[in-house]
Write a protein that holds these residues in place. Sequence first.
Motif: not given
Length: 245
Positions: A147-148, A12, A24, A118-120, A145, A20, A15-17
């Motif tokens: 989610n990761l 990954l 994962t 990344t998620e975004m 779209s 997630n 990763t921001s969050h």
Amino acid sequence: MTSLFKNIRVVLCQTSHPGNIGSTARAMKTMGLDRLYLVRPKHFPDPEATSLAVNAAGVLEDAVVTQTLEEALADCQFVIGVSGKERSLSQQVMTVREAAQVVNTTAGHSQVALVFGTEMSGLSNAEADLCHVLATIPANPEYTSLNLAQAVQIMSYEVRMAMTSGELHYQEKPAELATQDELERFYEHMREVLEHIGYINPRAPKKLFERLRRLYGRTRLEKEEVNLLRGILTLSVNPKKHDKY
């Protein structure tokens, strides 16, 4: 088979969050993967990651954190970038199912990486450049779209299906079928009740009862099912009152 899964890592990138990351880990473990690499995660370790990992916290505890994607891939021989973006790059693009088949033939003798962005924004062009092939999930073209952790789950599932026979992790015990003698007693019981309630005229049954026999014969009744049906027949003639109803 376990050794093959050990040759596969999920990477990954940034990763921001933390949730997630935990989700994962859970997605990986359900499919037999446990090698997680994190490239510059914004928050890790983190209680939210541990919470969402549920019983896959061990994947988080063993996770490898690196500062660059190059470090995470240094000893890999085959790298798949999972991306939903259209790109004007030279890499081969395949579906995740096709990519999973390649993993199946490669993981036996090579280290394989499944790389997620990344998620975004997903994988950057620079990150995608480090991948040998790109895999994409053939989602709804009007809304692609994911989610990761969902993307990791789908890719991990396809890998597992490619590398195993796809059998259930438990085997249901086959039910015991009714014997011919039990079936004949059931048919005789049914005939008596249907004549008693006037559904069948014993003097002119026509082919109605033969059709009923064929109907039940196609179902391959189990012993327990015959007992259940005979109980219904008995109470159809002598109903039982329930005080609770």
